[in-house]
Structures are given as C-alpha cells and as structure tokens.
Motif scaffolding. Structure first.
Motif, PDB file in Angstrom:
ATOM      1  N   ALA A  51       0.870  -1.223  -0.038  1.00  0.00           N
ATOM      2  CA  ALA A  51      -0.088  -0.093  -0.195  1.00  0.00           C
ATOM      3  C   ALA A  51       0.738   1.382  -0.089  1.00  0.00           C
ATOM      4  O   ALA A  51       2.037   1.175   0.489  1.00  0.00           O
ATOM      5  CB  ALA A  51      -0.942   0.067   1.195  1.00  0.00           C
ATOM      6  N   LYS A  52       0.074   2.414  -0.389  1.00  0.00           N
ATOM      7  CA  LYS A  52       1.090   3.797  -0.578  1.00  0.00           C
ATOM      8  C   LYS A  52       0.089   4.698   0.076  1.00  0.00           C
ATOM      9  O   LYS A  52      -1.101   4.638  -0.370  1.00  0.00           O
ATOM     10  CB  LYS A  52       1.350   3.758  -1.809  1.00  0.00           C
ATOM     11  CG  LYS A  52       2.248   5.224  -1.999  1.00  0.00           C
ATOM     12  CD  LYS A  52       2.656   5.164  -3.562  1.00  0.00           C
ATOM     13  CE  LYS A  52       3.831   6.331  -3.551  1.00  0.00           C
ATOM     14  NZ  LYS A  52       4.549   6.048  -4.991  1.00  0.00           N
ATOM     15  N   VAL A  53       0.629   5.541   0.684  1.00  0.00           N
ATOM     16  CA  VAL A  53      -0.300   6.860   1.227  1.00  0.00           C
ATOM     17  C   VAL A  53      -0.451   7.954   0.107  1.00  0.00           C
ATOM     18  O   VAL A  53       0.621   8.318  -0.334  1.00  0.00           O
ATOM     19  CB  VAL A  53       0.442   7.487   2.555  1.00  0.00           C
ATOM     20  CG1 VAL A  53      -0.209   8.517   2.746  1.00  0.00           C
ATOM     21  CG2 VAL A  53       0.648   6.556   3.570  1.00  0.00           C
ATOM     22  N   LEU A  54      -1.635   7.917  -0.419  1.00  0.00           N
ATOM     23  CA  LEU A  54      -1.791   8.763  -1.662  1.00  0.00           C
ATOM     24  C   LEU A  54      -2.222  10.179  -0.955  1.00  0.00           C
ATOM     25  O   LEU A  54      -1.879  11.125  -1.744  1.00  0.00           O
ATOM     26  CB  LEU A  54      -3.011   8.366  -2.182  1.00  0.00           C
ATOM     27  CG  LEU A  54      -2.963   7.084  -3.016  1.00  0.00           C
ATOM     28  CD1 LEU A  54      -3.952   6.702  -3.714  1.00  0.00           C
ATOM     29  CD2 LEU A  54      -1.589   7.135  -4.080  1.00  0.00           C
ATOM     30  N   LEU A  55      -2.782  10.473   0.071  1.00  0.00           N
ATOM     31  CA  LEU A  55      -3.357  11.616   0.498  1.00  0.00           C
ATOM     32  C   LEU A  55      -3.419  11.628   2.123  1.00  0.00           C
ATOM     33  O   LEU A  55      -3.788  10.637   2.598  1.00  0.00           O
ATOM     34  CB  LEU A  55      -4.629  11.873  -0.062  1.00  0.00           C
ATOM     35  CG  LEU A  55      -5.612  13.308   0.237  1.00  0.00           C
ATOM     36  CD1 LEU A  55      -4.674  14.515  -0.267  1.00  0.00           C
ATOM     37  CD2 LEU A  55      -6.986  13.110  -0.203  1.00  0.00           C
ATOM     38  N   ILE A  56      -3.287  12.691   2.864  1.00  0.00           N
ATOM     39  CA  ILE A  56      -3.416  12.669   4.224  1.00  0.00           C
ATOM     40  C   ILE A  56      -4.329  13.952   4.557  1.00  0.00           C
ATOM     41  O   ILE A  56      -4.068  15.029   4.332  1.00  0.00           O
ATOM     42  CB  ILE A  56      -2.146  12.758   4.988  1.00  0.00           C
ATOM     43  CG1 ILE A  56      -1.209  11.805   4.715  1.00  0.00           C
ATOM     44  CG2 ILE A  56      -2.496  13.095   6.442  1.00  0.00           C
ATOM     45  CD1 ILE A  56       0.166  12.072   5.196  1.00  0.00           C
ATOM     46  N   ASP A  57      -5.671  13.733   5.054  1.00  0.00           N
ATOM     47  CA  ASP A  57      -6.567  14.556   5.442  1.00  0.00           C
ATOM     48  C   ASP A  57      -6.234  15.014   7.152  1.00  0.00           C
ATOM     49  O   ASP A  57      -5.632  14.311   7.951  1.00  0.00           O
ATOM     50  CB  ASP A  57      -8.044  14.122   5.470  1.00  0.00           C
ATOM     51  CG  ASP A  57      -8.249  14.225   3.764  1.00  0.00           C
ATOM     52  OD1 ASP A  57      -8.024  14.757   2.862  1.00  0.00           O
ATOM     53  OD2 ASP A  57      -9.276  13.245   3.564  1.00  0.00           O
ATOM     54  N   GLU A  58      -7.104  15.928   7.486  1.00  0.00           N
ATOM     55  CA  GLU A  58      -6.908  16.597   8.774  1.00  0.00           C
ATOM     56  C   GLU A  58      -7.484  15.074   9.808  1.00  0.00           C
ATOM     57  O   GLU A  58      -8.282  14.498   9.311  1.00  0.00           O
ATOM     58  CB  GLU A  58      -8.148  17.599   8.982  1.00  0.00           C
ATOM     59  CG  GLU A  58      -7.634  18.960   8.651  1.00  0.00           C
ATOM     60  CD  GLU A  58      -6.387  19.686   9.372  1.00  0.00           C
ATOM     61  OE1 GLU A  58      -6.141  19.469  10.407  1.00  0.00           O
ATOM     62  OE2 GLU A  58      -5.508  19.732   8.323  1.00  0.00           O
ATOM     63  N   GLY A  59      -6.873  15.112  10.806  1.00  0.00           N
ATOM     64  CA  GLY A  59      -7.309  14.166  11.876  1.00  0.00           C
ATOM     65  C   GLY A  59      -6.036  13.444  12.373  1.00  0.00           C
ATOM     66  O   GLY A  59      -5.597  13.393  13.482  1.00  0.00           O
ATOM     67  N   PRO A  60      -4.908  13.084  11.669  1.00  0.00           N
ATOM     68  CA  PRO A  60      -4.994  12.727  10.409  1.00  0.00           C
ATOM     69  C   PRO A  60      -5.787  11.594   9.896  1.00  0.00           C
ATOM     70  O   PRO A  60      -5.776  10.655  10.633  1.00  0.00           O
ATOM     71  CB  PRO A  60      -3.431  12.686  10.022  1.00  0.00           C
ATOM     72  CG  PRO A  60      -2.801  12.297  11.143  1.00  0.00           C
ATOM     73  CD  PRO A  60      -3.720  12.696  12.222  1.00  0.00           C
ATOM     74  N   VAL A  61      -6.285  11.632   8.693  1.00  0.00           N
ATOM     75  CA  VAL A  61      -6.781  10.384   8.000  1.00  0.00           C
ATOM     76  C   VAL A  61      -5.735  10.141   6.743  1.00  0.00           C
ATOM     77  O   VAL A  61      -5.734  10.852   5.994  1.00  0.00           O
ATOM     78  CB  VAL A  61      -8.332  10.968   7.587  1.00  0.00           C
ATOM     79  CG1 VAL A  61      -8.982   9.469   6.756  1.00  0.00           C
ATOM     80  CG2 VAL A  61      -9.155  10.942   8.613  1.00  0.00           C
ATOM     81  N   TYR A  62      -5.318   8.794   6.733  1.00  0.00           N
ATOM     82  CA  TYR A  62      -4.792   8.434   5.654  1.00  0.00           C
ATOM     83  C   TYR A  62      -5.414   7.905   4.426  1.00  0.00           C
ATOM     84  O   TYR A  62      -6.512   6.895   4.823  1.00  0.00           O
ATOM     85  CB  TYR A  62      -3.621   7.359   6.074  1.00  0.00           C
ATOM     86  CG  TYR A  62      -2.952   8.066   7.141  1.00  0.00           C
ATOM     87  CD1 TYR A  62      -1.772   8.954   7.021  1.00  0.00           C
ATOM     88  CD2 TYR A  62      -2.718   7.089   8.241  1.00  0.00           C
ATOM     89  CE1 TYR A  62      -0.887   9.443   8.287  1.00  0.00           C
ATOM     90  CE2 TYR A  62      -2.146   7.675   9.574  1.00  0.00           C
ATOM     91  CZ  TYR A  62      -1.239   8.809   9.322  1.00  0.00           C
ATOM     92  OH  TYR A  62      -0.545   9.131  10.348  1.00  0.00           O
ATOM     93  N   HIS A  63      -5.094   8.076   3.404  1.00  0.00           N
ATOM     94  CA  HIS A  63      -5.779   7.479   2.016  1.00  0.00           C
ATOM     95  C   HIS A  63      -4.949   6.501   1.387  1.00  0.00           C
ATOM     96  O   HIS A  63      -4.040   7.132   0.843  1.00  0.00           O
ATOM     97  CB  HIS A  63      -6.495   8.500   1.308  1.00  0.00           C
ATOM     98  CG  HIS A  63      -7.715   9.308   1.838  1.00  0.00           C
ATOM     99  ND1 HIS A  63      -8.940   9.236   1.748  1.00  0.00           N
ATOM    100  CD2 HIS A  63      -7.379  10.543   2.602  1.00  0.00           C
ATOM    101  CE1 HIS A  63      -9.685  10.057   2.562  1.00  0.00           C
ATOM    102  NE2 HIS A  63      -8.650  10.769   3.169  1.00  0.00           N
ATOM    103  N   PHE A  64      -4.964   5.098   1.605  1.00  0.00           N
ATOM    104  CA  PHE A  64      -3.991   4.387   1.240  1.00  0.00           C
ATOM    105  C   PHE A  64      -4.552   3.778  -0.250  1.00  0.00           C
ATOM    106  O   PHE A  64      -5.899   3.565  -0.370  1.00  0.00           O
ATOM    107  CB  PHE A  64      -3.950   2.965   1.944  1.00  0.00           C
ATOM    108  CG  PHE A  64      -3.481   3.609   3.551  1.00  0.00           C
ATOM    109  CD1 PHE A  64      -2.206   3.864   3.447  1.00  0.00           C
ATOM    110  CD2 PHE A  64      -4.355   3.349   4.369  1.00  0.00           C
ATOM    111  CE1 PHE A  64      -1.605   4.039   5.007  1.00  0.00           C
ATOM    112  CE2 PHE A  64      -4.019   3.546   5.674  1.00  0.00           C
ATOM    113  CZ  PHE A  64      -2.595   3.905   6.047  1.00  0.00           C
ATOM    114  N   PHE A  65      -3.669   3.638  -1.436  1.00  0.00           N
ATOM    115  CA  PHE A  65      -3.881   2.999  -2.507  1.00  0.00           C
ATOM    116  C   PHE A  65      -3.440   1.322  -2.190  1.00  0.00           C
ATOM    117  O   PHE A  65      -2.322   1.434  -1.823  1.00  0.00           O
ATOM    118  CB  PHE A  65      -3.033   3.571  -3.664  1.00  0.00           C
ATOM    119  CG  PHE A  65      -2.771   2.624  -4.873  1.00  0.00           C
ATOM    120  CD1 PHE A  65      -3.941   2.513  -5.642  1.00  0.00           C
ATOM    121  CD2 PHE A  65      -1.879   1.555  -5.081  1.00  0.00           C
ATOM    122  CE1 PHE A  65      -3.714   1.646  -6.773  1.00  0.00           C
ATOM    123  CE2 PHE A  65      -1.964   0.869  -6.083  1.00  0.00           C
ATOM    124  CZ  PHE A  65      -2.894   0.710  -6.953  1.00  0.00           C
TER     125      PHE A  65
END
Length: 89
Positions: A51-65
């Motif tokens: 998996a790869k971290v595509l985006l990080i939102d506030e929180g943080p919340v990680y969006h994984f590919f």
C-alpha cells in the motif's frame, strides 16, 4: 516500513478500486505517516498487501492505495526493508 491492520477481508480489498481511508488513531502507529510512504497492510484473513499513502486529510486520515497481495516472504522483506528474494532462486 510500517504495518497497518485493516478490519476488512482480502477479497473486499481486492475489489476496492478507490483509496481506503484510515484514521491515524486506528493504525496503532506511534508516528505519523507521510504522503507517498509505502507500507504493508494486513487484513482480517491474515493476508498481506502492499500500500502507499496517497493523501492525508485532517485528523490525520490516511488514504491508502491498495496494491498487490504479498507473500509472507515479500511482506517480511519489506518490513525489514530488505529486497525480496525468492526462496526458489
């Protein structure tokens, strides 16, 4: 390399064609991940996935590919930051 456990089955991950969002507090990690960082994911079935971290939102919340499934040897090599070598080689 970090390992994150997802509360999903491998089949559900294989059918996901969009990033999977996970809040930092649900990762069990002591440090924050960085955008572009590669990790190993485990699932409820005990399978490993790249998996790869595509985006990080506030929180943080990680969006994984979610990438390919990994063998135990491949996952262990990544976790130890070693290049993968097939046992049959």
């Amino acid at each position: 390399m970090e390992v994150v456990h997802l509360p999903a089955r491998g089949r559900e991950l294989d059918e996901t064609f969009r990033p999977v969002a996970v809040h930092h507090t649900d990762t069990g990690l002591t440090r924050h991940l960085e955008r572009g960082e590669e990790i190993v994911l485990t699932d409820l079935g005990g399978d490993f996935h790249s998996a790869k971290v595509l985006l990080i939102d506030e929180g943080p919340v990680y969006h994984f590919f979610i990438g390919a499934r990994l063998s135990v040897d491949e996952a262990a090599g990544r976790m130890a930051d070693l290049p993968f070598q097939s046992r049959s080689a």
